[in-house]
Design an enzyme around this catalytic site. Structure first.
Site, PDB file in Angstrom:
ATOM      1  N   ASN A 166      42.152 -85.862  65.823  1.00 28.06           N
ATOM      2  CA  ASN A 166      42.082 -87.129  66.569  1.00 28.06           C
ATOM      3  C   ASN A 166      43.018 -87.088  67.770  1.00 28.06           C
ATOM      4  O   ASN A 166      42.645 -87.428  68.887  1.00 28.06           O
ATOM      5  CB  ASN A 166      42.494 -88.316  65.686  1.00 28.06           C
ATOM      6  N   ASP A 167      44.248 -86.667  67.515  1.00 27.39           N
ATOM      7  CA  ASP A 167      45.203 -86.601  68.617  1.00 27.39           C
ATOM      8  C   ASP A 167      44.983 -85.376  69.481  1.00 27.39           C
ATOM      9  O   ASP A 167      45.124 -85.445  70.696  1.00 27.39           O
ATOM     10  CB  ASP A 167      46.638 -86.633  68.083  1.00 27.39           C
ATOM     11  N   CYS A 200      42.487 -82.541  59.314  1.00 28.89           N
ATOM     12  CA  CYS A 200      42.464 -83.850  58.654  1.00 28.89           C
ATOM     13  C   CYS A 200      42.068 -84.983  59.599  1.00 28.89           C
ATOM     14  O   CYS A 200      42.200 -86.144  59.268  1.00 28.89           O
ATOM     15  CB  CYS A 200      43.809 -84.149  58.005  1.00 28.89           C
ATOM     16  N   GLU A 225      48.624 -81.095  66.677  1.00 29.92           N
ATOM     17  CA  GLU A 225      47.903 -82.170  67.371  1.00 29.92           C
ATOM     18  C   GLU A 225      48.357 -82.325  68.817  1.00 29.92           C
ATOM     19  O   GLU A 225      47.704 -82.986  69.617  1.00 29.92           O
ATOM     20  CB  GLU A 225      48.012 -83.500  66.613  1.00 29.92           C
ATOM     21  N   HIS A 232      44.939 -98.800  63.066  1.00 28.99           N
ATOM     22  CA  HIS A 232      45.115 -98.692  61.621  1.00 28.99           C
ATOM     23  C   HIS A 232      44.126 -99.522  60.830  1.00 28.99           C
ATOM     24  O   HIS A 232      43.743 -99.160  59.743  1.00 28.99           O
ATOM     25  CB  HIS A 232      46.573 -98.889  61.194  1.00 28.99           C
ATOM     26  N   ARG A 248      48.880 -90.862  54.721  1.00 27.24           N
ATOM     27  CA  ARG A 248      49.511 -91.460  55.909  1.00 27.24           C
ATOM     28  C   ARG A 248      50.553 -92.461  55.445  1.00 27.24           C
ATOM     29  O   ARG A 248      50.219 -93.609  55.148  1.00 27.24           O
ATOM     30  CB  ARG A 248      48.461 -92.176  56.755  1.00 27.24           C
ATOM     31  N   ARG A 278      52.620 -87.027  54.757  1.00 27.85           N
ATOM     32  CA  ARG A 278      53.096 -86.903  56.131  1.00 27.85           C
ATOM     33  C   ARG A 278      54.270 -87.858  56.338  1.00 27.85           C
ATOM     34  O   ARG A 278      54.197 -89.016  55.919  1.00 27.85           O
ATOM     35  CB  ARG A 278      51.951 -87.249  57.086  1.00 27.85           C
ATOM     36  N   ARG A 338      42.718 -92.280  73.016  1.00 27.54           N
ATOM     37  CA  ARG A 338      41.787 -92.481  71.898  1.00 27.54           C
ATOM     38  C   ARG A 338      41.522 -93.947  71.612  1.00 27.54           C
ATOM     39  O   ARG A 338      40.641 -94.290  70.821  1.00 27.54           O
ATOM     40  CB  ARG A 338      42.293 -91.739  70.651  1.00 27.54           C
TER      41      ARG A 338
HETATM   42  C1  PEP Z   1      44.986 -86.912  63.783  1.00 23.94           C
HETATM   43  O1  PEP Z   1      45.647 -87.121  64.791  1.00 23.94           O
HETATM   44  O2  PEP Z   1      43.906 -86.292  63.777  1.00 23.94           O
HETATM   45  C2  PEP Z   1      45.432 -87.418  62.467  1.00 23.94           C
HETATM   46  C3  PEP Z   1      44.856 -87.035  61.358  1.00 23.94           C
HETATM   47  O3  PEP Z   1      46.431 -88.306  62.437  1.00 23.94           O
HETATM   48  P1  PEP Z   1      46.341 -89.827  62.924  1.00 23.94           P
HETATM   49  O4  PEP Z   1      44.884 -90.166  63.112  1.00 23.94           O
HETATM   50  O5  PEP Z   1      46.974 -90.630  61.855  1.00 23.94           O
HETATM   51  O6  PEP Z   1      47.100 -89.803  64.193  1.00 23.94           O
HETATM   52 MG    MG Z   2      47.669 -87.809  64.732  1.00 20.55          MG
END
Ligand code: PEP
Ligand code: MG
Length: 753
Positions: free
Chosen positions: A625-626, A673, A602, A361, A468, A504, A636
């Site tokens: 990302n996930d 996103c 995701e 974060h 977020r 979210r 990750r």
């Molecule tokens: C993602 O997983 O791509 C996402 C946007 O959410 P976060 O990075 O907060 O898990």
């Molecule tokens: Mg995510």
């Protein structure tokens, strides 16, 4: 053999420093293998040669003198092939070379194994024997295991500059980590450590043991004085029995107890705070297991005493400085969002931390603030960095300590170029994000911070694609209540109204822990995360949904997004709670419209459930990302496998294209996103796939907009069809770079080596 192995590994890990570890290792190996010689050769990258660094059996004068170019001699051959070489009669091998300094002609047999860390060859470990001997499989396996063990120790020593190989010019040292927020910065390292937290003390090898012991003694002395003073203050106020406890504390701190043990640990190669933390942890663990209430209570006392001593140890390197230099590069074991807030924004030029990753974060916050950041720098020697001049490269994930003048000059011009580019791009920020052939590509922002400058952004975006909510939850000390959340969400909805704001629901777990709701799991990313947590805690989710709904009253720009969905039942359950919240509010006289609802795509399972999901929700939002970490099975957050983590992997591109086609077939909007949306070439591909909007960190907007405004939609589609034919991530990157270069857009891409 196993027992010997275990003992050697223990000794090497407990060695005071690298020299001692190497010396121990070669001696123990020679003894265990009952052979004449054991030597270690270090690979010097600049010389492209192997240098004899430690030996038992060869002449010690040869250390540092025997230098073998890669591929030359038997040792050079082992290194070049990165394979073991086992020869009964070494001298008859065509690669055998004779070095007078070593007295080597006396040795007939040779077994050499490469030392490899994360695919990089660091050196060679060799045993030799005077008479002819065929080293057997067990010998070979033993040496290979020792080499693997040594690899970790060496990698650490090289990274921390504890290994004296040819130094970089003027003592410059480079550390590598995970690039977490782009940009470059030059400044002064400001080292911060969380105050008196025994759990976050990093392990460091002391550069001066006597100094560490002296400061330990001083800190213990101060703690004893403190306790004595406290006892004196309380003398007439508490019972003699209670007062006797203070004597127990004094004894615990006394020479024969804590102090002696910590000193011993320092002598074994740990700096004072680390040694203290180790000893306290061991005692606490022991006492907590004892079946005796009195002793269990003492565990808390030991912890408290440990904290007090640590606080004194940290006095000479205070946890947070009172003033900051104008160009502070914050460096710490772990940097929290709260720590970030303590540095005046205009003085904060960069961030570096030992822990964390590009999606922790603090990285998300840093990107939103546009602060160059490198995390996961696992080998950083924190205390020695304080006040040092540094250059931080957030694109490549590097930190240069005490940079040489040439390197400084190079970065000065790179930074100037970057500033000129952002100045140039700022002029077109208010222009539409539309391709030259008229395709509109709506751009949205990811938010979660009070610092997001809504007023400035509003005219440049189509809305908030991802708010977020866990970020504000992370900086409070408990779950914010319904009123507090309503205020927070109202602020967000109002600031961006009439633009849509996708909120979210709480996405905690994984690497996003709340300090007041810790989740301890062996595999947190595969565990209790996102919707899985909030469905198990409907009371938390209900408060959040009610707050969102209340906040949206009469603004009607709220969109609700559910994270980490795996099964459609989760969506059904979440929707049931949403409807219940609407009903409850109605009963309380607050009439709200049902907002549009979406799910995050995701978890790979959702790729195959688009039809079922489309029956239930209004829109999709891909969390690349996930999705990347789950599709590629690459954590990750793990710097060890970060080179495998790639959102442009052909498998991802295939999945994304399918998702977009499915969404079009199902007539549902689909946005993305994750970080991929903020990468200009990634954004072009997503546009070509038909994504309906892209949501990114605000600092990524200018470059993405610039790319969209310069590349016709049909060219982006052509690029996509070319890329979809490629087999490897490297080919995809190369091709994208080439096409961006053809379009004279390579300045929009992050600099690479
Ligand atoms: C993602 O997983 O791509 C996402 C946007 O959410 P976060 O990075 O907060 O898990
Ligand atoms: Mg995510």
């Amino acid at each position: 053999m196993l027992e010997v192995l275990r003992r050697v590994i223990q000794e090497v890990n407990g060695a005071r420093n690298l020299d001692a570890a190497l010396a121990t290792m070669v001696r123990r190996i020679r003894k265990a293998m009952q052979t004449d010689v054991c030597s270690f050769y270090l690979y010097d990258k600049e010389l492209e040669s192997l240098v004899l660094m430690e030996t038992i059996g060869l002449r010690t004068q040869a250390v540092g003198q025997v230098v073998l170019p890669l591929g030359e001699g038997l040792v050079g051959l082992v290194a070049k092939r990165s394979e073991p070489l086992n020869l009964e009669d070494a001298q008859s091998h065509p690669h055998f070379r004779y070095f007078e300094a070593t007295g080597e002609e006396r040795y007939s047999s040779f077994l050499g194994v490469p030392i490899i860390h994360q695919r990089l060859m660091l050196g060679v470990l060799v045993v030799q024997q005077a008479e002819q001997r065929q080293y057997d499989d067990e010998d070979e396996a033993f040496l290979v295991t020792m080499a693997a063990q040594l690899a970790g120790v060496l990698a650490h020593a090289l990274a921390t500059g504890n290994l004296n190989r040819r130094a970089l010019p003027s003592g410059q040292t480079m550390f590598k980590g995970v690039a977490a927020s782009p940009g470059m910065a030059m400044g002064e390292a400001v080292v911060i450590t969380p105050p008196s937290d025994l759990n976050s003390v990093p392990d460091l090898v002391p550069s001066d043991e006597d100094f560490e012991v002296a400061r330990l003694k001083e800190a213990i002395g101060k703690t004893r004085a403190e306790i004595r003073a406290a006892a004196e203050r309380l003398v007439n106020r508490i019972s003699t029995q209670e007062l006797a406890l203070f004597d127990v504390y004094q004894q615990m701190l006394g020479e024969a107890a804590l102090s002696e043990e910590v000193e011993k640990r320092i002598r074994e190669g740990q700096w004072a705070p680390g040694a203290l933390a180790d000893v306290v942890r061991r005692h606490v663990q022991y006492l907590e297991r004892v079946d005796d209430n009195y002793l269990r209570e003492r565990a808390a006392d030991i912890r408290d005493l440990g904290r007090r001593v640590l606080a004194h140890l940290q006095e000479d390197s205070p946890s947070t400085p009172e003033t900051y230099p104008d160009n502070a590069i914050l460096v710490g074991d772990e940097i929290s969002v709260a720590m970030l807030g303590e540095v005046p924004r205009d003085k904060l030029k960069g961030l570096v931390s030992v822990r964390g990753s590009s999606t922790s974060h603090v990285a998300i916050v840093a990107r939103a603030m546009g602060i160059p950041t490198v995390l996961g720098m696992v080998d950083l020697p924190l205390p020695r960095l304080s006040g040092a001049p540094v250059v931080l490269d957030g694109h490549r994930g590097r930190l240069f300590v005490r940079p040489a003048p040439e390197l400084k000059a190079r970065y000065e011009s790179l930074i100037a170029e970057e500033e000129a580019l952002s100045e140039l791009l700022s002029h077109e920020q208010d222009l539409p994000s539309e391709t030259p052939d008229g395709h509109d590509m709506p751009l949205m922002v990811n938010t979660g911070l009070a610092v997001d400058a809504a007023a400035l952004l509003k005219s440049r975006i189509s809305g908030v694609g991802l708010y977020r909510t866990e970020v504000p939850f992370m900086i409070t000390e408990r779950f914010p209540g319904e009123k507090e959340q309503t205020r927070l969400y109202r602020d967000q909805l109002e600031s961006f109204s009439p633009l849509p704001v996708v909120m979210r629901t709480l996405d905690i777990g994984g690497d996003k822990d709340l300090p007041y709701f810790p989740i301890e799991e062996a595999n947190p990313f595969l565990g209790w995360r996102g919707m899985r947590v909030t469905l198990d805690h409907p009371e938390v989710l209900m408060v959040q949904l009610r707050a969102m709904l209340k906040a949206s009253k009469e603004l009607d720009n709220l969109y609700v997004l559910f994270p980490m969905i795996t099964n459609v039942e989760e969506v059904d359950e979440a929707l049931r709670l949403l409807d219940r919240a609407i009903l409850e509010l109605g009963e309380e006289g607050i009439d709200v419209e049902r907002p549009k609802v979406g799910v995050m795509i995701e978890v790979p399972a959702t790729i195959y459930q688009m039809d079922a999901l489309a029956k239930r929700v209004d829109f999709f939002s891909v969390g690349s990302n996930d999705l990347t970490q789950y599709l590629l099975a690459v954590d990750r957050n793990n710097p060890r496998v970060s080179s495998l983590y790639d959102a442009l992997h052909p498998a991802l591109l295939g999945a994304l294209q399918e998702l977009s086609q499915d969404a079009q077939r199902l007539k549902k909007p689909i946005s993305l996103c994750g970080e991929l949306a903020g990468d200009p070439s990634g954004a072009l591909l997503l546009m070509a796939m038909g994504f309906t909007s892209l949501s990114m960190n605000a600092p990524s907007l200018p470059k993405v907009r610039a790319a969209i405004r310069r590349v016709p939609f049909r060219d982006a589609q052509q690029l996509l069809s070319e890329v979809m034919l490629l087999d490897t991530p490297a080919q995809v990157h190369m091709h994208l770079d080439k096409r961006m270069d053809d379009w004279q857009l390579s300045h929009l891409l992050p600099p690479r080596d």
